[in-house]
Design a protein around this motif. Structure first.
Motif, PDB file in Angstrom:
ATOM      1  N   ILE A   1      13.259 -15.523 -25.197  1.00 54.14           N
ATOM      2  CA  ILE A   1      11.864 -15.101 -25.262  1.00 54.14           C
ATOM      3  C   ILE A   1      11.264 -15.189 -23.861  1.00 54.14           C
ATOM      4  N   GLU A   2      10.731 -14.067 -23.384  1.00 50.58           N
ATOM      5  CA  GLU A   2      10.093 -13.984 -22.069  1.00 50.58           C
ATOM      6  C   GLU A   2      10.972 -14.576 -20.975  1.00 50.58           C
ATOM      7  N   GLY A   3      12.258 -14.219 -21.039  1.00 47.66           N
ATOM      8  CA  GLY A   3      13.186 -14.617 -19.987  1.00 47.66           C
ATOM      9  C   GLY A   3      13.673 -16.045 -20.040  1.00 47.66           C
ATOM     10  N   LYS A   4      13.466 -16.720 -21.186  1.00 47.96           N
ATOM     11  CA  LYS A   4      13.942 -18.096 -21.330  1.00 47.96           C
ATOM     12  C   LYS A   4      14.707 -18.246 -22.642  1.00 47.96           C
ATOM     13  N   ILE A   5      15.859 -18.904 -22.568  1.00 47.21           N
ATOM     14  CA  ILE A   5      16.622 -19.161 -23.788  1.00 47.21           C
ATOM     15  C   ILE A   5      15.830 -20.146 -24.646  1.00 47.21           C
ATOM     16  N   LEU A   6      15.728 -19.875 -25.930  1.00 47.19           N
ATOM     17  CA  LEU A   6      14.924 -20.698 -26.839  1.00 47.19           C
ATOM     18  C   LEU A   6      15.746 -21.887 -27.332  1.00 47.19           C
ATOM     19  N   ARG A   7      15.222 -23.093 -27.088  1.00 47.14           N
ATOM     20  CA  ARG A   7      15.895 -24.314 -27.546  1.00 47.14           C
ATOM     21  C   ARG A   7      14.983 -25.148 -28.454  1.00 47.14           C
ATOM     22  N   GLY A   8      13.755 -25.359 -28.062  1.00 45.55           N
ATOM     23  CA  GLY A   8      12.831 -26.145 -28.867  1.00 45.55           C
ATOM     24  C   GLY A   8      12.912 -27.621 -28.575  1.00 45.55           C
ATOM     25  N   LYS A   9      11.903 -28.356 -29.023  1.00 45.92           N
ATOM     26  CA  LYS A   9      11.817 -29.788 -28.758  1.00 45.92           C
ATOM     27  C   LYS A   9      13.021 -30.538 -29.307  1.00 45.92           C
TER      28      LYS A   9
ATOM     29  N   PHE B   1      15.964 -28.998 -30.173  1.00 49.56           N
ATOM     30  CA  PHE B   1      17.166 -28.243 -29.843  1.00 49.56           C
ATOM     31  C   PHE B   1      17.674 -27.361 -30.980  1.00 49.56           C
ATOM     32  N   GLN B   2      16.834 -27.083 -31.992  1.00 47.92           N
ATOM     33  CA  GLN B   2      17.299 -26.250 -33.097  1.00 47.92           C
ATOM     34  C   GLN B   2      16.557 -24.921 -33.199  1.00 47.92           C
ATOM     35  N   ALA B   3      15.641 -24.667 -32.254  1.00 50.79           N
ATOM     36  CA  ALA B   3      14.884 -23.416 -32.305  1.00 50.79           C
ATOM     37  C   ALA B   3      15.806 -22.216 -32.088  1.00 50.79           C
ATOM     38  N   GLY B   4      15.685 -21.245 -32.965  1.00 53.40           N
ATOM     39  CA  GLY B   4      16.420 -19.995 -32.818  1.00 53.40           C
ATOM     40  C   GLY B   4      17.789 -19.951 -33.450  1.00 53.40           C
ATOM     41  N   ILE B   5      18.417 -21.120 -33.649  1.00 54.49           N
ATOM     42  CA  ILE B   5      19.828 -21.095 -34.054  1.00 54.49           C
ATOM     43  C   ILE B   5      20.044 -21.225 -35.564  1.00 54.49           C
TER      44      ILE B   5
ATOM     45  N   ASP C   1      22.059 -31.465 -28.058  1.00 54.81           N
ATOM     46  CA  ASP C   1      21.098 -31.939 -27.074  1.00 54.81           C
ATOM     47  C   ASP C   1      21.672 -31.593 -25.702  1.00 54.81           C
ATOM     48  N   SER C   2      21.191 -30.477 -25.148  1.00 56.57           N
ATOM     49  CA  SER C   2      21.746 -29.997 -23.885  1.00 56.57           C
ATOM     50  C   SER C   2      21.212 -30.775 -22.680  1.00 56.57           C
TER      51      SER C   2
END
Length: 312
Positions: A150-158, A160-164, A77-78
Motif C-alpha cells: 500500500i502506497e509503496g510499503k509492504i503491509l505488515r501491521g502492529k 505482523f498479520q496485516a494482509g496475510i 515477527d520480522s
C-alpha cells in the motif's frame, strides 16, 4: 555498486527451495522435500549442506554473503526475527532460534518474512508488480496466501498479520470448519488441502467420473470440467466464485491498482484469470477505474528473490 549475494530459503509445505540470490538473479538453486510434518529442526542440517554445496558450485565465499533470508508460512515477527505461529507444518519452528543458527553456521545475519509477503516483494521489485505502488497478491495453492503493498510499503501491521490472512476471509457463514477454527473461510471452501473432502462429500460423487480417480487435485477438476462431468463442473464453478469473492474482499480492503494471482492452481490460468477479471470489473467498488488482474511472473522464485531483497 555491485549487488551483494544472499543465501535464500523458501520453506514450502511440500518443498524447501534454496538459492544464492544477487539482485534479480538467482545464481544457483536447489530444493528438497520439506517433510514439514516432522518439523524444521531435523531439516536444518540438510538445508545447511545444500546451501554450502551451492556456495561451492558457484565459487562464492561465505565472506561475500550479506545475509540469510528465509520465507516461512506463518506469522513472522520480522523485527525480532521470530516465528510467532505456524499452522500445521514445521510445528517446532517457533521454538527454534534461527538467528543463532545462522550466526553459528555461517556468521551472517538472518532476515525472516512470511512466505506470501516475500513472494509479493519479489513480484513487486522484479516481476509483474514492478512499477506499481499498490498491489495485492493472492496465491492459490495448498491454501490461499495473500499479501499487500500500500502506497509503496509492504503491509505488515502492529502484530505482523496485516494482509496475510485473506485466505481466512469468511465467504460462507454456513460453510465447513477451517483449520483455523472458523467456518466458511475461503481456504476451506476452495483450496487444495480441503479439496478431497469437498468432492467426496458431494451426493453426486459416486456417479461422477471423479469417483474413479485415485488422486484429486485442481488439475483433475479442471480437466474433467472441460469434459463436462457434472460434479467437476459444479466444483470448478463454485471454486471460481469463492476465489472471486476473496479477490473482491482483498480489493475492497487494500485498494490496489493490480491484483496478482499465483500458486500451483494457476496452472489453469486460462480459465481463472478471465473469470476473476470479469467479476472484478463487474463488482469491485473502484470508482477510479478497473483493477488489473494478472498472473505472477516469477514462478517458484518470487519468495527467494523477495527475501533476497530484504537482506539488501
Amino acid at each position: 555498486m555491485e549487488a551483494k549475494t544472499v543465501l535464500a530459503i523458501d520453506l514450502g509445505g511440500t518443498k524447501i527451495k534454496m538459492g544464492l540470490v544477487r539482485g534479480a538473479e538467482i545464481l544457483s538453486s536447489t530444493q528438497i522435500n520439506s517433510q514439514a510434518g516432522n518439523g524444521l529442526q531435523e531439516r536444518l542440517p540438510e538445508i545447511e549442506n545444500c546451501l554450502n554445496q551451492l556456495l561451492d558450485k558457484t565459487s562464492v565465499s561465505i565472506r561475500d554473503i550479506a545475509g540469510l533470508g528465509m520465507a516461512i508460512p506463518g506469522i513472522i515477527d520480522s523485527v525480532d526475527k521470530k516465528i510467532l505461529t505456524i499452522n500445521d507444518k514445521y510445528n517446532d519452528a517457533p521454538s527454534i532460534d534461527l538467528t543463532e543458527w545462522a550466526r553459528n553456521t555461517w556468521n551472517i545475519p538472518l532476515f525472516l518474512e512470511n512466505d506470501t509477503r516475500a513472494a509479493l516483494l519479489g513480484e513487486w521489485k522484479f516481476g509483474n508488480g514492478k512499477g506499481y505502488d499498490n498491489i495485492v497478491l493472492m496465491n492459490l495453492g495448498t491454501g490461499i496466501g495473500t499479501s499487500a503493498v500500500i502506497e509503496g510499503k509492504i503491509l505488515r501491521g502492529k502484530h505482523f498479520q496485516a494482509g496475510i490472512l485473506g485466505g481466512h476471509f469468511m465467504v460462507n457463514i454456513k460453510g465447513d470448519r477451517c483449520n483455523c477454527g472458523n467456518y466458511g473461510c475461503a481456504e476451506t471452501e476452495a483450496s487444495t488441502w480441503n479439496l478431497q473432502k469437498i468432492v467426496r462429500n458431494h451426493p453426486g460423487f459416486s456417479d461422477s467420473l471423479l469417483f474413479k480417480q485415485p488422486h484429486l487435485d485442481f488439475k483433475t477438476i479442471f480437466q474433467f470440467a472441460a469434459a463436462e462431468d457434472p460434479l467437476a463442473t459444479l466444483v470448478c464453478n463454485e471454486c471460481l466464485e469463492i476465489w472471486s469473492a476473496c479477490a473482491l474482499n482483498l480489493i475492497h480492503a487494500y485498494d490496489p491498482e493490480i491484483l496478482i494471482l499465483g500458486g500451483g492452481i494457476m496452472g489453469s490460468k486460462e480459465i481463472i484469470l478471465p473469470y476473476i477479471q470479469e467479476k472484478v470489473n463487474q463488482n469491485a467498488w473502484a470508482v477510479w477505474g478497473k483493477v488489473k488482474v494478472t498472473e505472477a511472473s516469477l514462478i517458484n522464485t518470487a519468495a527467494l528473490l523477495g527475501v533476497g531483497s530484504l537482506v539488501i
